[in-house]
Write an enzyme that holds these catalytic residues in place. Structure first.
Site, mmCIF file in Angstrom:
data_model
loop_
_atom_site.group_PDB
_atom_site.id
_atom_site.type_symbol
_atom_site.label_atom_id
_atom_site.label_comp_id
_atom_site.label_asym_id
_atom_site.label_seq_id
_atom_site.Cartn_x
_atom_site.Cartn_y
_atom_site.Cartn_z
ATOM 1 N N ARG A 91 40.385 39.908 59.478
ATOM 2 C CA ARG A 91 40.038 38.512 60.382
ATOM 3 C C ARG A 91 39.103 38.787 61.582
ATOM 4 O O ARG A 91 38.090 38.087 61.844
ATOM 5 C CB ARG A 91 41.214 37.824 60.754
ATOM 6 C CG ARG A 91 41.888 37.221 59.685
ATOM 7 C CD ARG A 91 43.230 36.582 60.118
ATOM 8 N NE ARG A 91 44.191 36.103 59.222
ATOM 9 C CZ ARG A 91 45.388 36.749 58.723
ATOM 10 N NH1 ARG A 91 45.412 38.109 59.128
ATOM 11 N NH2 ARG A 91 45.894 36.369 57.750
ATOM 12 N N HIS A 178 48.125 35.468 64.747
ATOM 13 C CA HIS A 178 47.790 35.311 63.157
ATOM 14 C C HIS A 178 47.006 36.630 62.775
ATOM 15 O O HIS A 178 45.733 36.684 62.320
ATOM 16 C CB HIS A 178 46.952 34.122 62.977
ATOM 17 C CG HIS A 178 46.389 33.527 61.277
ATOM 18 N ND1 HIS A 178 47.755 33.596 60.733
ATOM 19 C CD2 HIS A 178 45.425 33.502 60.709
ATOM 20 C CE1 HIS A 178 47.286 33.389 59.458
ATOM 21 N NE2 HIS A 178 45.994 33.183 59.511
HETATM 22 P P1 A3D Z 1 34.353 27.809 53.367
HETATM 23 O O1 A3D Z 1 34.779 27.281 51.955
HETATM 24 O O2 A3D Z 1 33.465 28.818 53.473
HETATM 25 O O3 A3D Z 1 34.115 26.349 54.298
HETATM 26 C C1 A3D Z 1 33.486 26.522 55.492
HETATM 27 C C2 A3D Z 1 32.422 25.521 55.870
HETATM 28 O O4 A3D Z 1 32.080 25.452 57.079
HETATM 29 C C3 A3D Z 1 31.176 25.477 54.824
HETATM 30 O O5 A3D Z 1 31.261 24.517 54.003
HETATM 31 C C4 A3D Z 1 30.040 25.864 55.995
HETATM 32 O O6 A3D Z 1 28.892 25.340 55.519
HETATM 33 C C5 A3D Z 1 30.725 25.180 57.058
HETATM 34 N N1 A3D Z 1 29.841 25.390 58.319
HETATM 35 C C6 A3D Z 1 29.445 26.406 58.678
HETATM 36 N N2 A3D Z 1 28.907 26.199 59.850
HETATM 37 C C7 A3D Z 1 29.213 25.011 60.243
HETATM 38 C C8 A3D Z 1 28.779 24.348 61.548
HETATM 39 N N3 A3D Z 1 27.950 24.784 62.408
HETATM 40 N N4 A3D Z 1 29.165 23.032 61.556
HETATM 41 C C9 A3D Z 1 29.922 22.445 60.622
HETATM 42 N N5 A3D Z 1 30.215 23.238 59.460
HETATM 43 C C10 A3D Z 1 29.738 24.470 59.427
HETATM 44 O O7 A3D Z 1 35.509 28.383 54.361
HETATM 45 P P2 A3D Z 1 37.258 27.775 54.095
HETATM 46 O O8 A3D Z 1 37.399 26.465 54.258
HETATM 47 O O9 A3D Z 1 37.906 28.556 53.038
HETATM 48 O O10 A3D Z 1 37.629 28.588 55.370
HETATM 49 C C11 A3D Z 1 37.385 28.212 56.595
HETATM 50 C C12 A3D Z 1 37.790 28.713 57.941
HETATM 51 O O11 A3D Z 1 39.372 28.685 57.824
HETATM 52 C C13 A3D Z 1 37.571 30.236 57.789
HETATM 53 O O12 A3D Z 1 37.060 30.696 59.003
HETATM 54 C C14 A3D Z 1 38.790 31.057 57.361
HETATM 55 O O13 A3D Z 1 39.209 32.423 57.700
HETATM 56 C C15 A3D Z 1 39.959 29.980 57.857
HETATM 57 N N6 A3D Z 1 41.068 30.173 57.730
HETATM 58 C C16 A3D Z 1 42.229 30.101 58.426
HETATM 59 C C17 A3D Z 1 43.445 30.274 58.008
HETATM 60 C C18 A3D Z 1 44.412 30.296 58.968
HETATM 61 O O14 A3D Z 1 45.696 30.413 58.693
HETATM 62 C C19 A3D Z 1 44.264 30.212 60.325
HETATM 63 C C20 A3D Z 1 43.728 30.318 56.577
HETATM 64 C C21 A3D Z 1 42.775 30.289 55.751
HETATM 65 C C22 A3D Z 1 41.431 30.161 56.258
#
Ligand code: A3D
Length: 311
Positions: A91, A178
């Site tokens: 992470r 986390h």
């Molecule tokens: P993903 O499906 O790539 O979606 C992320 C979105 O963010 C994409 O559509 C991007 O275009 C958008 N984005 C990028 N820059 C910007 C911006 N400046 N303004 C608005 N939108 C933007 O990723 P995901 O939905 O699978 O995961 C998102 C985040 O959650 C990542 O950082 C993961 O590591 C995190 N995550 C955290 C956990 C926890 O338990 C804390 C679990 C799973 C994922």
């Protein structure tokens, strides 16, 4: 009283599922925001979800947008904007790229949603929520990170599967950052009031702890192109729901600690009460010396990442 407004920043895997859950749970109207390159994605997801409303008669709507003005005035904002892990990544490897995104997102939230309750999901979780709090300058009750509910949910799932019992009757709590040294509290885990240590041998419990700690990586290895999204969306919604409905649930979340658990100035996973006042209370537990040492180890890992956050 009008419907509540939920700003979802990032319309990717978790964001889309958050929008779906907002509608299915009828929590309020959701605004799914993303960068201009993803305009079609968020507009498409909004349209797709709105078209399922007729099936069960949902009255809440989703709007897909790349314009912050449409997010303005949200009651709750959930941030998933950022890059997820790929196999082999930690992470912490996401810090640089996601901090850049967080700087942009947090500044816009400060301008457009000054009264919102803000839940961060982007990784590395504890460092990102720290940056969010610093950049917005919001009250500590207004800013929180989602991780402990997911980590605890994973732990409960593995326990229920090992025993073949209902997950409803599994009680557990995962504290700390986390990361790989999060702290599942075995001493407090129970099933229907019976201590877990009476129900499973030590080796089985140790294996569940290990699998919980590596729960995120297990999914990254399976998906290959990103990380978990169904469970992270559901656990974030549990927190948003507790705020919007003033449920006052006690959930493990990353909250700003100011001396609780002997920790100052860092966000880390502890049991907090979430109600209409946001993070209303941090619950302190009497930890054993071993548990305290594990929490300290987790804190040192969080601190190391937070120390490399340059704002
Ligand atoms: P993903 O499906 O790539 O979606 C992320 C979105 O963010 C994409 O559509 C991007 O275009 C958008 N984005 C990028 N820059 C910007 C911006 N400046 N303004 C608005 N939108 C933007 O990723 P995901 O939905 O699978 O995961 C998102 C985040 O959650 C990542 O950082 C993961 O590591 C995190 N995550 C955290 C956990 C926890 O338990 C804390 C679990 C799973 C994922």
């Amino acid at each position: 009283m009008g419907k509540k407004k939920i700003g979802l920043i990032g319309g990717g895997q978790i964001g889309g599922n958050l929008a779906l859950l907002c509608v299915q749970k009828q929590l309020g109207d959701a605004v799914l925001f993303d960068i201009p390159q993803a305009e079609g994605l968020v507009k498409g997801k909004a349209l797709d979800i709105n078209q399922l409303s007729a099936v069960d008669g949902y009255d809440c709507r989703v709007t897909g947008t790349t314009d912050w003005k449409q997010v303005a005035g949200s009651d709750v904002v959930i941030i998933t904007a950022g890059v997820p892990r790929k196999p082999g990544m930690s992470r912490e490897d996401l810090l640089e790229v996601n901090l850049k995104i967080m700087k942009d997102v947090a500044a816009n939230i400060r301008t457009h949603c000054p009264d919102a309750f803000v839940i961060n999901v982007a990784n590395p979780l504890d460092a990102m929520v720290y940056a969010l709090h610093r950049i917005t300058g919001f009250k500590k009750s207004q800013v929180v990170g989602m991780a402990g509910v997911l980590d605890t949910s994973r732990f409960k799932c593995f326990v229920a599967d090992a025993l073949g019992c209902s997950i409803r009757d599994v009680e557990a709590l995962v504290l700390g950052g986390h990361g790989d040294d999060m702290v599942p509290l075995i001493r407090l885990a129970s099933v229907g009031g019976v201590p877990l240590t009476k129900l499973l041998p030590k080796e089985k419990i140790d294996a569940i702890v290990k699998r919980t700690r590596e729960g995120g990586a297990e999914l990254v290895a399976l998906y290959k192109t990103g990380s978990a999204y169904f469970a992270p969306a559901a656990t974030s919604i549990a927190m948003a729901e507790s705020y919007l409905l003033d449920r006052k649930r006690v959930l493990p979340c990353a909250a700003l600690l100011e001396g609780e658990y002997g920790i100052k100035g860092c966000f880390m996973g502890v049991p907090v009460q979430i109600g209409a006042g946001g993070v209303e209370k941090v619950y302190e537990l009497d930890l054993s010396p071993e548990e305290r040492a594990e929490l300290e180890k987790s804190f040192q890992s969080v601190k190391k990442t937070v120390d490399s956050v340059k704002l």
